[in-house]
Design a protein around this motif. Structure first.
Motif: not given
Length: 388
Positions: A69-86
């Motif tokens: 079971k794997v969970k992940v959060g963004a360690c910086n609020p402005d570096s997320t690639d929304d395509a990768a997150a999706a």
């Protein structure tokens, strides 16, 4: 808990071809990923707090394929690639990351990720480790990857072992010293349209990251000054051909200001008022609060173009902030150069998580430990072999 992402449809932007090419240019990560994917890790819970980018995909999905079971959060609020997150969410990872998170949304993601016990933590910044400690959760072991996180974790009364890979040679001498600048200055030019020839640059902090940023700026034609409180590092900056200045003078006289300390509150209201007209503000330290963006947001501002905001300080003085004060080298969608340089670090993370999942930390007491030297040597040897 469902994932909290920007738009599930963005997963389609991550193509099989792009991921296949990443395996070609990051062969060691790919090899470890294939090994992990064949393991049986059912019953294991892995919680990660990191930059959610395309290179996160081959780091985390092998553990999903192994049954964890794997969970992940963004360690910086402005570096997320929304395509990768999706894409991660579509493929079995519980994701709490989207671009433009507010401070409250960011804090909520830490709270959600630390609400339940886990077996393994992979952190960047120490905030997730801190949350688990405060909630009293016992885990098999944790990994920490940043200077900011090291500062935070060292202050905690740990009830489980944490392994520091920020200070290992591959990370400190290669990534921090060379690779951040390799990514950051091309992104700077992509965002601003500016070259560095003849421009004055102040680098605040002459640790490994600041050293690399200053060296690369000089190589690209900039006139570089350094503000550094540590006299030994200041002397070293001189030996690298940089003028050593006090912070106030540096802010008044340089066109481009780069923070590279990993600490919060380096440029507050007092310092920001000292900037010269038209100064460009850049951060490459892990903390997105090195520059007091909250205070800047109280001023009249204008969005100039993607990742650039202009702030009016009064008296006909404007300054320009890049990427909301978050790491410029990871500005979403801007892509610098040298994506292959992430191979050792994705491998370190993958191998470290797998080592913990295999009981590697069972003989370690609670506390802060160095990342295992034998794993670092193994990864270095495999990287060398991939270059031959």
């Amino acid at each position: 808990m469902n994932s909290r992402i920007k738009d599930a449809a963005l997963a389609a932007h991550i193509t099989d071809e792009a991921l296949a090419w990443r395996q070609v240019i990051c062969p060691v990560t790919a090899a470890y990923g294939k090994y992990v994917a064949r393991r049986d890790l059912h019953g294991k819970t892995i919680v990660s707090f990191q930059h959610v980018l395309e290179d996160t995909i081959p780091t985390l999905l092998p553990f999903v394929q192994a049954g964890a079971k794997v969970k992940v959060g963004a360690c910086n609020p402005d570096s997320t690639d929304d395509a990768a997150a999706a894409y991660l969410a579509q493929n079995g990872v519980e994701v709490h990351a989207f671009s433009g998170m507010t401070p409250d949304e960011y804090a909520q993601s830490i709270d959600i990720l630390s609400n339940e016990p886990a077996d393994i933590i992979a952190d960047m910044g120490g905030e997730l480790i801190e949350a688990f400690v405060k909630k009293g959760h016992q885990v098999d072991g944790a990994l920490e990857a940043t200077t900011t996180g090291v500062h935070r974790v060292e202050k905690l009364e740990l009830n489980f072992p944490v392994f520091n890979w920020n200070d290992i040679a591959i990370k400190d001498r290669l990534h921090n010293r060379h690779h951040v600048a390799q990514e950051m200055w091309p992104v700077f030019s992509n965002v601003t349209g500016l070259a560095l020839y003849g421009r004055t640059v102040l680098v605040i902090g002459f640790g490994p990251v600041g050293r690399g940023v200053a060296e690369r700026a000089r190589n690209l034609g900039a006139v570089v000054s350094v503000a550094e409180r540590d006299p030994v590092r200041a002397l070293e900056a001189q030996h690298h051909g940089c003028a050593v200045v006090d912070l106030e003078a540096g802010l008044k006289n340089n066109a481009i200001i780069v923070t590279a300390t990993g600490l919060s509150g380096i440029l507050g209201k007092v310092q920001l008022k000292q900037l010269r007209r038209g100064a460009v503000l850049v951060n490459v330290g892990h903390s997105n609060t090195e520059i007091d963006v909250a205070w800047l947001d109280t001023l009249p501002k204008t969005r100039m173009r993607r990742h650039i905001e202009r702030f009016d300080l009064g008296d006909d003085k404007q300054v320009y902030l890049l990427n909301r004060g978050s790491l410029l080298n990871l500005a979403p969608g801007m892509g610098g150069s040298g994506k292959d340089l992430f191979d050792p670090f994705s491998a370190i993370l993958l191998r470290g998580i797998d080592w913990l999942a295999s009981g590697g930390a069972l003989s370690f007491k609670p506390g802060f430990w160095a990342y295992p030297a034998e794993l670092e040597a193994e990864i270095a040897q495999r990287i060398l072999a991939s270059h031959s």
